[in-house]
Design an enzyme around this catalytic site. Sequence first.
Site, short mmCIF file in Angstrom:
data_model
loop_
_atom_site.label_atom_id
_atom_site.label_comp_id
_atom_site.label_asym_id
_atom_site.label_seq_id
_atom_site.Cartn_x
_atom_site.Cartn_y
_atom_site.Cartn_z
N HIS A 1 -5.02 37.98 55.21
CA HIS A 1 -6.08 37.97 56.22
C HIS A 1 -6.99 36.77 55.96
CE1 HIS A 1 -5.08 42.04 57.60
NE2 HIS A 1 -4.86 42.31 56.33
N ARG B 1 0.63 35.01 41.39
CA ARG B 1 1.35 33.72 41.35
C ARG B 1 2.73 33.94 40.77
NH1 ARG B 1 -2.87 32.51 36.98
NH2 ARG B 1 -4.07 31.96 38.81
N ARG C 1 4.89 36.24 26.87
CA ARG C 1 5.89 35.63 25.99
C ARG C 1 7.26 35.76 26.63
NH1 ARG C 1 8.94 39.55 23.50
NH2 ARG C 1 8.04 41.64 23.30
N GLY D 1 4.42 50.82 35.98
CA GLY D 1 3.56 51.58 36.86
C GLY D 1 2.32 50.82 37.32
N ASN E 1 10.09 54.47 41.59
CA ASN E 1 9.54 55.77 41.25
C ASN E 1 8.55 56.21 42.34
OD1 ASN E 1 8.61 58.06 39.68
ND2 ASN E 1 9.28 56.94 37.85
#
Length: 198
Positions: free
Chosen positions: A112, A172, A189, A148, A82
């Site tokens: 960095h 992670r 879940r 989003g 989008n």
Amino acid sequence: MTEREKMIAGSVYDPSDDELIRLRQNAHRLSKEYNDCFETDEKREKILAELIPNKGKNVYLQGPVQFDYGCFTEIGENSYANFNFTCLDCAPVKIGCNVFMGPNVSLLTPMHPFRFQERNIYKREDGVYTDREYAKPITIGDNCWLAGNVTVCGGVTIGSGSVIGAGSVVTRDIPSGVLAAGNPCRVIREITEEDCLK
């Protein structure tokens, strides 16, 4: 190794390298050209094919988009992003097939140094200002949905069929077939038959 090879391998590299500058400038130009087109403009597909040569069929990026390189990104068929999709592909970015990405999704591979003594801009012996960077790859499996304002950080793999909730910061790995959300993003879940539309 060239600076490009170092970058793709995840080693510390010099982003002021001439080849990398040329590749970035090309991707930034193509991103702008794409963004300047109306979504009905037939030129968009040609621009996208040049910007992301490793994309499958029926990939649709709403735009605006911003790629650092484009050539280090793979997008599988039937995938969609989008508005305001950002992909900093200093390391390989692999997006599977049938992946949905909501507005303001960012895939950020650059890293960095933590210590400012190593992170700050410095002047090379030839007088060019540069900094030290490295990057970690991002992999998004098939059939994922990133809602989003999701940010995916370098070094992350998201397993196939998973959903990442809006506003999440993924730092992670996320396994396959789960709903995960939050900052930092955590598994909430599994996605099961109970989630079928009825």
